[in-house]
Every structure is written in structure tokens, then in C-alpha cells.
Design a protein around this motif. Structure first.
Motif, short mmCIF file in Angstrom:
data_model
loop_
_atom_site.label_atom_id
_atom_site.label_comp_id
_atom_site.label_asym_id
_atom_site.label_seq_id
_atom_site.Cartn_x
_atom_site.Cartn_y
_atom_site.Cartn_z
N LYS A 57 7.67 3.22 -4.13
CA LYS A 57 7.73 2.15 -3.13
C LYS A 57 6.46 1.31 -3.09
CE LYS A 57 6.20 4.28 1.23
NZ LYS A 57 5.91 5.70 0.98
N SER A 194 -0.96 8.14 4.81
CA SER A 194 -1.78 7.52 3.78
C SER A 194 -3.25 7.50 4.21
CB SER A 194 -1.32 6.08 3.55
OG SER A 194 -0.21 6.07 2.70
N SER A 226 1.53 12.80 -0.29
CA SER A 226 0.41 11.99 -0.80
C SER A 226 -0.60 11.73 0.31
CB SER A 226 0.94 10.68 -1.36
OG SER A 226 -0.12 9.90 -1.84
N GLU A 268 2.94 13.32 -4.51
CA GLU A 268 3.66 12.04 -4.63
C GLU A 268 2.72 10.85 -4.43
OE1 GLU A 268 6.20 12.59 -1.31
OE2 GLU A 268 7.65 13.77 -2.40
N GLY A 270 1.20 7.22 -4.51
CA GLY A 270 1.64 5.83 -4.72
C GLY A 270 0.41 4.96 -4.87
N LYS A 271 -0.23 4.74 -3.72
CA LYS A 271 -1.42 3.88 -3.66
C LYS A 271 -2.50 4.29 -4.66
CE LYS A 271 -2.71 2.59 0.46
NZ LYS A 271 -3.14 2.83 1.85
N TYR A 365 1.72 -1.91 -2.33
CA TYR A 365 2.24 -2.54 -1.11
C TYR A 365 1.83 -4.00 -1.01
CZ TYR A 365 2.63 2.46 -0.36
OH TYR A 365 2.89 3.80 -0.54
C1 LIG Z 1 4.83 6.36 1.03
C2 LIG Z 1 5.05 7.74 0.59
C3 LIG Z 1 4.22 8.28 -0.39
C4 LIG Z 1 3.07 7.53 -1.02
O1 LIG Z 1 1.99 7.31 -0.17
P1 LIG Z 1 0.65 6.65 -0.74
O2 LIG Z 1 -0.29 6.61 0.39
O3 LIG Z 1 1.01 5.29 -1.26
O4 LIG Z 1 0.17 7.48 -1.86
C5 LIG Z 1 4.52 9.56 -0.82
N1 LIG Z 1 5.55 10.28 -0.31
C6 LIG Z 1 6.36 9.77 0.65
C7 LIG Z 1 7.48 10.59 1.16
C8 LIG Z 1 6.12 8.49 1.14
O5 LIG Z 1 6.91 8.01 2.10
#
Ligand SMILES: *Cc1c(COP(=O)(O)O)cnc(C)c1O
Length: 410
Positions: A57, A194, A226, A268, A270-271, A365
Motif C-alpha cells: 500500500k 508506523s 511493521s 511487513e 512498507g515505508k 504514501y
Molecule cells: C501499513 C501497514 C504496514 C506497513 O507500514 P509501514 O509503516 O509503511 O512500514 C504493514 N502492515 C500492515 C498490516 C499495514 O497496515
């Protein structure tokens, strides 16, 4: 982004040249940097076999997803369409975890039919899964450990008032439902938010799951979500990844001994993987002096990068067209009919009309949260990977605004 000979460049490409060639507003991603981040995280946990599921995402451009697949990542989806994207890119269903919140049960059933790992985050749906699938479906349960952490109220998702996960205080009810239907629980999950700074917060969360593992004899993995924080400003405190790796490895190995067998450990990110890779390039439309301050008005707004307004996040802003210019204090604002301040009281090299500015840390994002507000077109995206700069998303055109509209006879 490296300032070399006072020129901003990525892999030998001058950012000003990229802005000229592809136009602005423009998202530019450094693909090699994404792979570097993946490897950095992977290496921090070299004592245990962790699986990193890219939380797509943050940035879902198909090329970024492919690149992370090649690097070895799995995939974390929050929407059925992200599940479909992952399958399209070639991820095996078992490499994908689907973590929905408050979606229709039918959407969960669609994901179940596609064979991906299912993360259940409410008691009513756990009950429903039991009713419909009994013992046939391997499920992961998202626990809310009630650990308050995260950079901004909107990204704190583990506290007691949060809508995410099943409260740890309702653990007895989880067990009741699991027993009632003999549900096959193969995973336990948590994600506390986050921008978590303190590595001990991760450990605290991990210990909550360690403590519950014994209730589920078929358990195969623990997913710690994460929250890795990256630096937005020079000198920002960030999650100490090597330290986290060391502490987690030690805690996990100790847990394995107690538990009597090894489980897979998942994260997990993302950022962490994509934020620093991204630069958002804009052009200066106007320099506007007022009795109070000097504005730089640029060809964008929160319709393209909403983080500063939504999360009060800081993005470093550089004048890449005049890096050696005398430094002046500006408010950098957008061009939409709404207050859209990217940065206040920023010291920036003197800006002239036509100068390109770069916003750092825009990979996560950024494009992903963009919209067509004010009937503005969405920006293009460019990926610089293995030395080559390529367009990976076209800039929208006027017709895109009307594409899904239906004109009726009035
Ligand atoms: C948004 C999200 C992440 C990623 O978070 P980041 O801060 O971008 O690393 C991981 N797991 C779940 C379930 C999320 O909703």
C-alpha cells in the motif's frame, strides 16, 4: 539523492534533466536504493530466517512490486485488488498475506478462493470463518497488543482505542471461537503502527505473541507487522535496524527453545523499503512576497503529496535548479484552492520562477495517496534502476478526468 559537484543526481542522472525530460510534477524512484533497503533489513536478521512481506500500500506501481519480488520479498495486501496485483506479478499465493480491516466478508471469501494467507482481525469474522470453513482453512489472527506507538495519531494502530485487530483482552473469546469450530490457526499477527523509534516496542509486541503461541499447536508463523521509521530530517532519530535485528534474533531464538520448535518470522515493511527511494519533483510557478513571508508556489498541492497536511510530516525541500544560490527563508505551498503548505519557514537556496524543487522521502504514501482534487491531473512516475531512467506511469491527461463519468440526458 546525492549532491555531487552541487548537482542533485541519482545514479548519474541529474534530477533537473529528469524533470526537463519527463515534466513536472513527477515522482522519481531510485530502484537500486529499494533493493538496498530490502537487503539491509534482511541482513539485520541474519541469525533467523525472516520473511519480509512488502506492504504494497506504500507504493503499488507494478514495476516496484516486481522489483521487490526479484529481491526476494513476499507481499502484504490490505485490499483484494492488491492481492490480484501480487498474483499478476507472479507471487505464489502462499507468499501473500491479506490483512483486511472492516471489509465485506465476501471480499475475504474472494481472497480465500485465491489461496492466499488470510489474516482475520475481528471476532465476528473469526466466527464466520469457523461457520463457513470449519477446520479447512488455515488462518492467521491479528492480535491488537495495545501498545501505543507511532509517529502520529493517524498511524498509531495498536492502542486500546484502535479499530485494528482483536484485542488481547478478548483473547479468551478468541480461544472459545477457535475451539468451537476447531479452526486451524497457523499464524499470529500484530502491527502496532508506523514510525516506531524504540526497538523495545517491537520486542514488547513480539513477547505478547510469544506468550500466546502455545495455545495453537499448528502455528507456522508469527508476523510482527511493521513500523520501521526512516529519517525525514537530517539528524532524525530512526529505528536502529541492526540493534533491532540483534535484539529480535536473540528473543526469537530464546522463544524457539521454550516453544520446542521453530516458527517462521515475518515482517511487513512498507515505508522502510520505498520512502527514501522517492523524490517528488515540482516546478516553481511563482514567488510571492507578502508582508509576512515569501511563498514559493509550485505546480502541485496536497492532491499529489498529502503527507505534510495529513500527518504533519516533514519532507526536506531542495532547490535543485539553483543549489548554490543564496539561502533564503520560504513557505512552500501548492496551487490548489485549500491551504496546502508543504513546508513553512524553510531555508532554501534562492528560488526563481521555473526552478525545480525536490521533496525528499516521497516514495511511500506519496503517489499512492494522490487524487484528482481541483480537477488536477495525477503526476507521472519514473523509475531509475540499474542506471536507466524509465517512465513507469504516464502523466494523466484531461480525458482521464472524464473517463469514468457517465453523461446522462438532463
Ligand atoms: C501499513 C501497514 C504496514 C506497513 O507500514 P509501514 O509503516 O509503511 O512500514 C504493514 N502492515 C500492515 C498490516 C499495514 O497496515
Amino acid at each position: 539523492m546525492i549532491l555531487e559537484g552541487n548537482q542533485y543526481q541519482i545514479q548519474g542522472h541529474m534530477l533537473t534533466d529528469i524533470a526537463e525530460e519527463f515534466g513536472t510534477p513527477l515522482y522519481v524512484y531510485d530502484g537500486d536504493r529499494i533493493v538496498e533497503q530490502y537487503n539491509k533489513l534482511k541482513k539485520a536478521f541474519s541469525g533467523i530466517d525472516v520473511k519480509l512481506k512488502y506492504a504494497a500500500k506504500a507504493l503499488t506501481n507494478i514495476n516496484i512490486v516486481k522489483l521487490l519480488k526479484e529481491a526476494g520479498a513476499g507481499f502484504d495486501a490490505v485490499c483484494i485488488n492488491e492481492v490480484k496485483l501480487a498474483l499478476k506479478v507472479g507471487f505464489e499465493p502462499k507468499e501473500i498475506i491479506y490483512t483486511p480491516n472492516c471489509v465485506a466478508f465476501e471480499e475475504i471469501q474472494e481472497a480465500i478462493a485465491l489461496g492466499v494467507n488470510i489474516n482475520i482481525d475481528s471476532l465476528p469474522f473469526l466466527e464466520k470463518v469457523g461457520e463457513v470453513y470449519g477446520n479447512d482453512l488455515p488462518v492467521c489472527i491479528r492480535i491488537n497488543p495495545h501498545i501505543q506507538a507511532g509517529g502520529n495519531a493517524n498511524i498509531q494502530v495498536g492502542h486500546i482505542g484502535s479499530k485494528f485487530g482483536i484485542s488481547i483482552l478478548q483473547f479468551d473469546e478468541i480461544l472459545e471461537v477457535v475451539e468451537k469450530y476447531n479452526i486451524n490457526v497457523v499464524g499470529l499477527h500484530e502491527h502496532t503502527g508506523s514510525d516506531i523509534l524504540d526497538t523495545d516496542v517491537f520486542l514488547k509486541g513480539a513477547k505478547v505473541l510469544f506468550g500466546k503461541a502455545k495455545h495453537f499447536p499448528n502455528l507456522k508463523f508469527l508476523d510482527f507487522g511493521s513500523g520501521f521509521k526512516v529519517a525525514y530530517k537530517d539528524g532524525d532519530v530512526i529505528t536502529n535496524i541492526p540493534e533491532l535485528g540483534e535484539k529480535m534474533t536473540e528473543a526469537v531464538q530464546e522463544f524457539f527453545k521454550e516453544h520446542g520448535k521453530e516458527l517462521e518470522i515475518w515482517f511487513e515493511p512498507g515505508k522502510f523499503l520505498v520512502s527514501e527511494s522517492g523524490h517528488f519533483l515540482v516546478r516553481t510557478n511563482i514567488i510571492k512576497e507578502t508582508p509576512a513571508c515569501t511563498f514559493i508556489g509550485v505546480d502541485s498541492g496536497f492532491n499529489h503529496l498529502i503527507r505534510p497536511m495529513l500527518y504533519s510530516s516533514y519532507h526536506h525541500i531542495a532547490n535543485i535548479s539553483n543549489p548554490e544560490g543564496r539561502r533564503k527563508v520560504y513557505n512552500v505551498v501548492g496551487n490548489i484552492c485549500e491551504t496546502d503548505t508543504f513546508g513553512s519557514d524553510r531555508e532554501i537556496a534562492e528560488a526563481r520562477v521555473g526552478d525545480f524543487l525536490a521533496f525528499k522521502n516521497s516514495g511511500a504514501y506519496g503517489f499512492e495517496m494522490s487524487s484528482n482534487f481541483n480537477s488536477r491531473l495525477k503526476p507521472a512516475e519514473v523509475l531509475i534502476y540499474k542506471g536507466k531512467a524509465q517512465l513507469i506511469r504516464k502523466r494523466q491527461v484531461f480525458d482521464d478526468l472524464l473517463r469514468d463519468q457517465i453523461e446522462i440526458d438532463l
